[in-house]
Design an enzyme around this catalytic site. Sequence first.
Site, mmCIF file in Angstrom:
data_model
loop_
_atom_site.group_PDB
_atom_site.id
_atom_site.type_symbol
_atom_site.label_atom_id
_atom_site.label_comp_id
_atom_site.label_asym_id
_atom_site.label_seq_id
_atom_site.Cartn_x
_atom_site.Cartn_y
_atom_site.Cartn_z
ATOM 1 N N HIS A 165 6.212 1.672 -4.361
ATOM 2 C CA HIS A 165 6.456 0.921 -3.131
ATOM 3 C C HIS A 165 7.380 1.673 -2.179
ATOM 4 C CE1 HIS A 165 10.060 -0.548 -5.406
ATOM 5 N NE2 HIS A 165 10.609 -0.482 -4.214
ATOM 6 N N ASP A 196 4.053 0.878 -10.454
ATOM 7 C CA ASP A 196 5.062 1.083 -9.416
ATOM 8 C C ASP A 196 5.792 2.412 -9.575
ATOM 9 O OD1 ASP A 196 6.475 0.607 -7.150
ATOM 10 O OD2 ASP A 196 7.684 -1.041 -7.912
ATOM 11 N N SER A 274 15.801 1.704 -5.627
ATOM 12 C CA SER A 274 14.427 1.862 -6.090
ATOM 13 C C SER A 274 14.106 3.328 -6.352
ATOM 14 C CB SER A 274 13.451 1.305 -5.056
ATOM 15 O OG SER A 274 13.447 -0.085 -5.056
#
Length: 584
Positions: A165, A196, A274
Site C-alpha cells: 500500500h 501487502d 509502514s
Amino acid sequence: MESPTLRRKRGRKPKTPVADTMDLQLPSSSLADDESQISLTDASPPPSTRLRRGRPRKIGRPSIPDMDVSGGDNKLPPSSSKRGTQHVISTNGELSDLMLVTAAAEQPPRWGQVVKAVPSMDAVVKVFCVHTEPNFSLPWQRKRQYSSSSSGFIIGGRRVLTNAHSVEHYTQVKLKKRGSDTKYLATVLAIGTECDIAMLTVSDDEFWEGVTPVEFGSLPALQDGVTVVGYPIGGDTISVTSGVVSRMEILSYVHGSTELLGLQIDAAINSGNSGGPAFNDKGKCVGIAFQSLKHEDVENIGYVIPTPVIMHFINDYEKSGEYTGFPILGLEWQKMENPDLRKAMGMAPGQKGVRVRRVEPTAPESEFLKLSDIILSFDGVDIANDGTVPFRHGERIGFSYLVSQKYTGENAIIKVLRNAKVHEFNIRLATHKRLVPAHIKGRPPSYYIVAGFVFTAISVPYLRSEYGKDYEYDAPVKLLEKHLHAMAQSPDEQLVVVSQVLVADINIGYEDIVNTQVLAFNGKPLKNLKSLATMVENCKDEFLQFDLEYEQIVVLQTKTAKAATPDILTMHCIPSAISDDLRS
C-alpha cells in the site's frame, strides 16, 4: 464513565474496531513544507517554564549535546528529548535562555543500547512515493496526484522491501538512506497485494555502498521483545519503538482483503512506520510493520507481517520471476463441534474435521469436493472440529495457514469423509477470481458509455471510492449481498452496473439511476462488461433494452442513442466511449 452510544446504520450492529494501514499521506505540494505542519504526537512535552527563586543559573554555550540518531544529521527534533536532559525551545526554533541541564553526560542515551542490539539499522530507508489513483466515479481519468512517505529496508540481492500500500498506484518512487541527503529513484519489481508487501530495487550503485542487508530471523514466541524501526509522522530521522509479541494468529490484512498469519505487538506503530522492519533482540528481522488498530477502546495494538509470509513472497518471486499470489481453498466450511451434527454426518467418535457448505464453481476444488463433505486433514495434518490445527507448543491456528504455506500450482492431499467413507484427493492449488474482486492490481477501471449511460464493473475499490471506508454499511444492500456471498459461475463473470447517467435530452427520465446492476440486454443474460459493449455495438434491433435489478428497464432507440453518444462525450471531455482493455 459510560462510553458514548455508537450510531447504528440500517439496523446493523455497531462496527467493531478495524485495523488500518499506516502510511503517511501528504498533498502533492512540497513534502518539506507539509512535514513541518505535522504535529509530532510522539514528542515529549516541553519542560515547565516556571521561574525559580534565587539567582538564575549560568547559561552554557548554545550547542546541543552529541545525541544524534540520524547518522550525521545534527538537528534535534522535539521528539528526541530524553529523561535527564531538558531543552526549552522557543517558537522560532532557538534554544531559550532558561536552562540547559547536561545530565545526559552522566547517563548514556537509551538509543545507544538499541543501536548495539540492531546493527542493521542503517539498512532501513525512507520511501517517498507519488501516487495517482484511478477515479472510479469518472473512470476515464485519474485523481489528482498526492505524495506519501513510509519506510522500507534493504535485503540481499540489491532489493528493498516495503508495504504494497506504500507504492500502490505509484507514479514515482524514491528511497533515501539513513543519514543521507540524496533521494534515489527506485524501480518496483513486484507488488504482493494479498500479503501487502512490495519489492523495489535501485539501479544507482552508490545507493548500495556501505550497507549491510537485513537478515531474517525465525518466528518469535509470545512475549519475545521486538523493536520497530522506521520513519513515522513524516520525520526525517529514524525512530525506534520497542514492545513484545502479544498475540499470533490468522488475521485480516486490510489492504489485501485476505487472511494470513500475523503478529500483534504492543510497540507503537504510527503513520509512516509502514514497511519498516521489526527486529528481535539479536538484530534479525522478524516482520514488517503494516497496520495498527485505531479505536477509542484500545491502545498500542500494532500488527506485523511475520517472516513465513515474507519468505513466501520472496521465494514466489524468485521461482517465477513475478508475484503469483497465495493459493486459497475455494470453499466455505462449517464447524463440527455439535455432537448431534457429527453423528448425523456419519463421523466416528474419534474423527474430527469441518463440513463443506459451499464450493466456488471456478475453484479447482469444485471437481473433487461436494456439499457436506467432511475435510479431515490437509497434507497429512488433522483438522479439529473448530477448524484449527496444531501450530507450536501449546498453540493452535486456523488450517488456512497450511494452505497459505503452499505455492500457486503446487498439489495438496485433502482427506474427506463422504457417506461414512474416507476419500483422498490430490488437488492442484490455485488463486481464483472473485465475483467482486478485492483489487484491480494497478490497472485502470473498465467502462463503456452509450447515450450518457456509464457502465462499469463492480470491485471493492469501486465501492470504497463511491461510499468511503464504511462501504460495507453504506453501499446498496443488493451490491453488498453480491460482494459478501455471491460466487462467480465462470472465471470471466463480472457484476456490471450503471454507474451514473450523464444527463442529456435522450436519457430524460433516467437521471436518477445510480449504481444499479444490469441483468440482461435485449433479453440476453449479461456475462461481463465486454460482452455488454460488444452486444450494444453490434445491435441491429430498433431498441436498446437494458434489464436492471428491481424489475426496472431502460429502453432507447438504437440509432438515436448511438448518434447522441459522441456529443455527450464531447460535452464532458471524455476521450473515448470505451476503455482500452475492452477494445481487444
